[in-house]
Scaffold this motif. Structure first.
Motif, PDB file in Angstrom:
ATOM      1  N   GLY A 275       0.819  -1.205   0.000  1.00  0.00           N
ATOM      2  CA  GLY A 275       0.000   0.000   0.000  1.00  0.00           C
ATOM      3  C   GLY A 275       0.851   1.250   0.000  1.00  0.00           C
ATOM      4  O   GLY A 275       2.082   1.214  -0.080  1.00  0.00           O
ATOM      5  N   GLU A 276       0.175   2.398   0.089  1.00  0.00           N
ATOM      6  CA  GLU A 276       0.846   3.687   0.063  1.00  0.00           C
ATOM      7  C   GLU A 276       0.280   4.591   1.150  1.00  0.00           C
ATOM      8  O   GLU A 276      -0.861   4.418   1.597  1.00  0.00           O
ATOM      9  CB  GLU A 276       0.660   4.359  -1.299  1.00  0.00           C
ATOM     10  N   ILE A 277       1.087   5.566   1.539  1.00  0.00           N
ATOM     11  CA  ILE A 277       0.672   6.560   2.533  1.00  0.00           C
ATOM     12  C   ILE A 277       0.967   7.946   1.990  1.00  0.00           C
ATOM     13  O   ILE A 277       2.012   8.176   1.378  1.00  0.00           O
ATOM     14  CB  ILE A 277       1.379   6.334   3.896  1.00  0.00           C
ATOM     15  N   MET A 278       0.027   8.865   2.204  1.00  0.00           N
ATOM     16  CA  MET A 278       0.233  10.264   1.820  1.00  0.00           C
ATOM     17  C   MET A 278       0.347  11.110   3.081  1.00  0.00           C
ATOM     18  O   MET A 278      -0.501  11.034   3.968  1.00  0.00           O
ATOM     19  CB  MET A 278      -0.920  10.783   0.958  1.00  0.00           C
ATOM     20  N   PHE A 279       1.410  11.899   3.153  1.00  0.00           N
ATOM     21  CA  PHE A 279       1.568  12.829   4.259  1.00  0.00           C
ATOM     22  C   PHE A 279       2.300  14.070   3.758  1.00  0.00           C
ATOM     23  O   PHE A 279       2.973  14.043   2.725  1.00  0.00           O
ATOM     24  CB  PHE A 279       2.323  12.192   5.437  1.00  0.00           C
ATOM     25  N   SER A 280       2.144  15.153   4.489  1.00  0.00           N
ATOM     26  CA  SER A 280       2.814  16.409   4.145  1.00  0.00           C
ATOM     27  C   SER A 280       3.820  16.762   5.228  1.00  0.00           C
ATOM     28  O   SER A 280       3.653  16.399   6.395  1.00  0.00           O
ATOM     29  CB  SER A 280       1.795  17.549   3.986  1.00  0.00           C
ATOM     30  N   LEU A 281       4.870  17.476   4.832  1.00  0.00           N
ATOM     31  CA  LEU A 281       5.904  17.957   5.741  1.00  0.00           C
ATOM     32  C   LEU A 281       5.964  19.470   5.645  1.00  0.00           C
ATOM     33  O   LEU A 281       5.906  20.034   4.546  1.00  0.00           O
ATOM     34  CB  LEU A 281       7.270  17.369   5.389  1.00  0.00           C
ATOM     35  N   CYS A 282       6.106  20.126   6.802  1.00  0.00           N
ATOM     36  CA  CYS A 282       6.223  21.571   6.850  1.00  0.00           C
ATOM     37  C   CYS A 282       7.137  21.943   8.018  1.00  0.00           C
ATOM     38  O   CYS A 282       6.941  21.445   9.136  1.00  0.00           O
ATOM     39  CB  CYS A 282       4.851  22.232   7.016  1.00  0.00           C
ATOM     40  N   TYR A 283       8.132  22.804   7.734  1.00  0.00           N
ATOM     41  CA  TYR A 283       9.068  23.202   8.790  1.00  0.00           C
ATOM     42  C   TYR A 283       9.076  24.718   8.933  1.00  0.00           C
ATOM     43  O   TYR A 283       9.161  25.451   7.937  1.00  0.00           O
ATOM     44  CB  TYR A 283      10.484  22.710   8.483  1.00  0.00           C
ATOM     45  N   LEU A 284       8.978  25.192  10.183  1.00  0.00           N
ATOM     46  CA  LEU A 284       9.059  26.613  10.508  1.00  0.00           C
ATOM     47  C   LEU A 284      10.414  26.873  11.158  1.00  0.00           C
ATOM     48  O   LEU A 284      10.608  26.548  12.332  1.00  0.00           O
ATOM     49  CB  LEU A 284       7.927  27.017  11.451  1.00  0.00           C
ATOM     50  N   PRO A 285      11.370  27.454  10.430  1.00  0.00           N
ATOM     51  CA  PRO A 285      12.704  27.639  11.001  1.00  0.00           C
ATOM     52  C   PRO A 285      12.719  28.565  12.201  1.00  0.00           C
ATOM     53  O   PRO A 285      13.463  28.350  13.159  1.00  0.00           O
ATOM     54  CB  PRO A 285      13.512  28.220   9.824  1.00  0.00           C
ATOM     55  N   THR A 286      11.912  29.641  12.163  1.00  0.00           N
ATOM     56  CA  THR A 286      11.934  30.595  13.273  1.00  0.00           C
ATOM     57  C   THR A 286      11.434  29.971  14.568  1.00  0.00           C
ATOM     58  O   THR A 286      11.945  30.276  15.649  1.00  0.00           O
ATOM     59  CB  THR A 286      11.063  31.813  12.922  1.00  0.00           C
ATOM     60  N   GLY A 288      11.357  26.569  14.977  1.00  0.00           N
ATOM     61  CA  GLY A 288      11.965  25.258  15.160  1.00  0.00           C
ATOM     62  C   GLY A 288      10.927  24.169  15.293  1.00  0.00           C
ATOM     63  O   GLY A 288      11.057  23.271  16.122  1.00  0.00           O
ATOM     64  N   ARG A 289       9.902  24.209  14.447  1.00  0.00           N
ATOM     65  CA  ARG A 289       8.783  23.276  14.566  1.00  0.00           C
ATOM     66  C   ARG A 289       8.586  22.522  13.257  1.00  0.00           C
ATOM     67  O   ARG A 289       8.443  23.121  12.192  1.00  0.00           O
ATOM     68  CB  ARG A 289       7.499  24.028  14.922  1.00  0.00           C
ATOM     69  N   LEU A 290       8.576  21.196  13.349  1.00  0.00           N
ATOM     70  CA  LEU A 290       8.342  20.313  12.201  1.00  0.00           C
ATOM     71  C   LEU A 290       6.967  19.682  12.346  1.00  0.00           C
ATOM     72  O   LEU A 290       6.668  19.049  13.365  1.00  0.00           O
ATOM     73  CB  LEU A 290       9.412  19.227  12.125  1.00  0.00           C
ATOM     74  N   THR A 291       6.134  19.858  11.323  1.00  0.00           N
ATOM     75  CA  THR A 291       4.770  19.318  11.338  1.00  0.00           C
ATOM     76  C   THR A 291       4.621  18.282  10.238  1.00  0.00           C
ATOM     77  O   THR A 291       4.833  18.586   9.060  1.00  0.00           O
ATOM     78  CB  THR A 291       3.732  20.435  11.144  1.00  0.00           C
ATOM     79  N   LEU A 292       4.288  17.063  10.615  1.00  0.00           N
ATOM     80  CA  LEU A 292       3.958  15.998   9.668  1.00  0.00           C
ATOM     81  C   LEU A 292       2.461  15.751   9.759  1.00  0.00           C
ATOM     82  O   LEU A 292       1.963  15.384  10.829  1.00  0.00           O
ATOM     83  CB  LEU A 292       4.740  14.730   9.974  1.00  0.00           C
ATOM     84  N   THR A 293       1.759  15.961   8.670  1.00  0.00           N
ATOM     85  CA  THR A 293       0.316  15.746   8.632  1.00  0.00           C
ATOM     86  C   THR A 293       0.026  14.451   7.879  1.00  0.00           C
ATOM     87  O   THR A 293       0.284  14.358   6.672  1.00  0.00           O
ATOM     88  CB  THR A 293      -0.403  16.918   7.953  1.00  0.00           C
ATOM     89  N   VAL A 294      -0.479  13.453   8.597  1.00  0.00           N
ATOM     90  CA  VAL A 294      -0.870  12.185   7.972  1.00  0.00           C
ATOM     91  C   VAL A 294      -2.225  12.407   7.308  1.00  0.00           C
ATOM     92  O   VAL A 294      -3.220  12.667   7.990  1.00  0.00           O
ATOM     93  CB  VAL A 294      -0.951  11.060   9.011  1.00  0.00           C
ATOM     94  N   ILE A 295      -2.259  12.320   5.983  1.00  0.00           N
ATOM     95  CA  ILE A 295      -3.489  12.615   5.245  1.00  0.00           C
ATOM     96  C   ILE A 295      -4.330  11.352   5.068  1.00  0.00           C
ATOM     97  O   ILE A 295      -5.457  11.272   5.559  1.00  0.00           O
ATOM     98  CB  ILE A 295      -3.148  13.259   3.888  1.00  0.00           C
ATOM     99  N   LYS A 296      -3.771  10.338   4.382  1.00  0.00           N
ATOM    100  CA  LYS A 296      -4.540   9.113   4.162  1.00  0.00           C
ATOM    101  C   LYS A 296      -3.625   8.007   3.662  1.00  0.00           C
ATOM    102  O   LYS A 296      -2.463   8.243   3.305  1.00  0.00           O
ATOM    103  CB  LYS A 296      -5.676   9.345   3.161  1.00  0.00           C
ATOM    104  N   CYS A 297      -4.165   6.795   3.621  1.00  0.00           N
ATOM    105  CA  CYS A 297      -3.486   5.632   3.041  1.00  0.00           C
ATOM    106  C   CYS A 297      -4.408   4.995   2.013  1.00  0.00           C
ATOM    107  O   CYS A 297      -5.631   5.200   2.036  1.00  0.00           O
ATOM    108  CB  CYS A 297      -3.135   4.601   4.123  1.00  0.00           C
ATOM    109  N   THR A 335     -10.819  -1.129   7.440  1.00  0.00           N
ATOM    110  CA  THR A 335     -10.628  -0.409   6.189  1.00  0.00           C
ATOM    111  C   THR A 335      -9.220  -0.631   5.671  1.00  0.00           C
ATOM    112  O   THR A 335      -8.282  -0.854   6.444  1.00  0.00           O
ATOM    113  CB  THR A 335     -10.884   1.101   6.373  1.00  0.00           C
ATOM    114  N   LEU A 336      -9.083  -0.575   4.362  1.00  0.00           N
ATOM    115  CA  LEU A 336      -7.773  -0.628   3.705  1.00  0.00           C
ATOM    116  C   LEU A 336      -7.417   0.711   3.078  1.00  0.00           C
ATOM    117  O   LEU A 336      -6.343   0.854   2.493  1.00  0.00           O
ATOM    118  CB  LEU A 336      -7.762  -1.721   2.630  1.00  0.00           C
ATOM    119  N   ASN A 337      -8.323   1.691   3.210  1.00  0.00           N
ATOM    120  CA  ASN A 337      -8.109   3.025   2.655  1.00  0.00           C
ATOM    121  C   ASN A 337      -8.494   4.081   3.695  1.00  0.00           C
ATOM    122  O   ASN A 337      -9.448   4.850   3.494  1.00  0.00           O
ATOM    123  CB  ASN A 337      -8.920   3.206   1.369  1.00  0.00           C
ATOM    124  N   PRO A 338      -7.779   4.153   4.802  1.00  0.00           N
ATOM    125  CA  PRO A 338      -8.163   5.078   5.876  1.00  0.00           C
ATOM    126  C   PRO A 338      -7.812   6.522   5.548  1.00  0.00           C
ATOM    127  O   PRO A 338      -6.831   6.794   4.844  1.00  0.00           O
ATOM    128  CB  PRO A 338      -7.351   4.579   7.077  1.00  0.00           C
TER     129      PRO A 338
END
Length: 433
Positions: A275-286, A288-297, A335-338
């Motif tokens: 299967g596959e997973i979709m997620f986004s990455l966003c970093y705020l340097p000022t 120092g915060r890394l956000t990983l958003t798990v969207i779906k599989c 489910t196989l597509n959460p």
């Protein structure tokens, strides 16, 4: 002297409204700034040379003092992250000047002038190492297979005909093989077909056609998987190799029968589509915060008897081979597509971003027994392929969420053993109590 008092008074009044402009000019060119600072007003008389020299010395001393810079204090949110770092990594985050010399010793290619700059040759080297095996042709092939594809528009069927194979490797002691082929149309593994076994040959001719019911619109998301096996009457069948056709429209639009030749790639076990997973990455340097958003599989492997799974996602922050933190999403039942759309946040100082990576595991929750790993992927500066590219794209575009699909792969043996050993460790600790 009266005129000297007048000049000093006019200097003080003229410096007040232009202080912000002069402060910006100090860093650009102190020489030009000093020349402009002496000529305070167009209406003032010419200033004698000795007064100009005294004022120039005074402004030079003030410039030296104002150009002393201080490093910003580290945020309290990062104290917990730095507490878990190995001892040698505290030197990297220290603000004293000695840390620069430590970096030069650890990396001989670095110099004091190049600290803080991107070195393209380092990235080129890692890219060449990643592409090296494919260029050198180390991928082992095990003969060729010939098959044809055609789509039946009336019955909405994909017709797959296995024609023949050439130059298969010998798996038996007699110097021959008993080959047959398994056919899947991924991601569906429940429906599979198999050819007849051909005895004692390395160049079998099959000429067998199989039908997969599938709408034409879905063909773009399907993959054809052929696995070639050697039949063994008294033991486990040996796998000769496999072929995965990623794009069914690679040769034609399938309106008429198209013959295709493919090299059989060496494999010891069937490649399972996890299967596959979709997620986004966003970093705020000022911050120092890394956000990983798990969207779906999508198209996850079925782990339960019902043909479904109860998936959740676990994200671990890895630094120097050690897991510093881990966080989880909610569990989606049957489910196989959460779909999740859940954000996971880590506080990481900017100076440590090239030393950490994220390990993403898609797990199947079990009420009784241990939770099983469906598949994993990794992102970071030292990851491979898409995991490294996704991480670099996030760093190149700060404050912007970057989303990608990632294929799940089998976890390493050590990771499986660590997951399986957890229930046993709990039982031991309870027995000791």
């Amino acid at each position: 002297v009266p005129w000297r008092t007048k000049v000093l008074y006019s200097s003080a009044t003229a410096l007040a409204p232009t202080r912000n402009i002069m402060a910006a000019d100090k860093l650009k060119d102190p020489g030009n700034f000093l020349e402009a600072a002496v000529k305070i007003s167009h209406t003032s008389p010419d200033i004698p040379a000795d007064v100009q020299l005294s004022m120039k010395d005074h402004l030079l001393r003030r410039t030296r003092i104002s150009r002393q810079t201080t490093e910003p204090a580290s945020s309290n949110r990062h104290s917990s992250f730095k507490k878990h770092l190995p001892r040698q990594m505290h030197h990297v985050t220290s603000l004293d000047r000695g840390s620069e010399f430590l970096d030069v010793e650890d990396h001989p290619t670095c110099t004091a002038a190049s600290l803080g700059r991107i070195q393209p040759e380092l990235y080129k080297q890692s890219t060449m190492e990643a592409e090296g095996p494919s260029k050198n042709g180390t991928t082992k092939t095990c003969g060729k297979i010939n098959f044809s594809l055609k789509y039946d528009y009336e019955g909405e069927l994909l017709l797959v005909t296995i024609l023949k194979a050439l130059d298969l490797p010998a798996k038996d002691l007699c110097g021959s093989s008993d080959p047959y082929v398994k056919i899947y149309l991924l991601p569906d593994r429940k429906r599979k077909f198999q050819t007849r076994v051909h005895r004692k040959t390395l160049n079998p001719t099959f000429d067998e056609t199989f039908q997969f019911p599938v709408p034409y619109e879905e063909l773009g998301s399907r993959k054809l998987h052929l696995s070639v096996f050697d039949f063994d009457r008294f033991s486990r069948h040996d796998m000769i190799g496999e072929v995965i056709l990623e794009n069914l429209f690679e040769v034609s639009d399938l309106s008429r029968e198209t013959s295709i030749w493919k090299d059989i790639q060496y494999a010891t076990s069937e490649s399972v589509d996890l299967g596959e997973i979709m997620f986004s990455l966003c970093y705020l340097p000022t911050a120092g915060r890394l956000t990983l958003t798990v969207i779906k599989c999508r198209n996850l492997k079925a782990m339960d008897i019902t043909g479904y799974s109860d998936p959740y996602v676990k994200v671990s922050l890895i630094c120097d081979g050690r897991r510093l933190k881990k966080k989880k999403t909610s569990i989606k039942k049957n489910t196989l597509n959460p779909a999740y759309n859940e954000a996971i946040i880590f506080d990481i100082p900017p100076e440590n971003m090239d030393q950490v990576s994220l390990h993403i595991s898609v797990m199947d929750y079990d009420l009784v027994g241990h939770n099983e790993i469906i598949g994993v992927c990794r992102v970071g500066i030292h990851a491979e392929g898409l995991g490294r590219d996704h991480w670099n794209e996030m760093l190149a575009y700060p404050r912007k969420p970057i989303a990608h699909w990632h294929p799940l792969v089998e976890p390493k043996k050590s990771e499986k053993e660590r997951v399986l050993s957890k229930p046993f460790q709990v039982q031991v600790s309870l027995a000791e109590l």
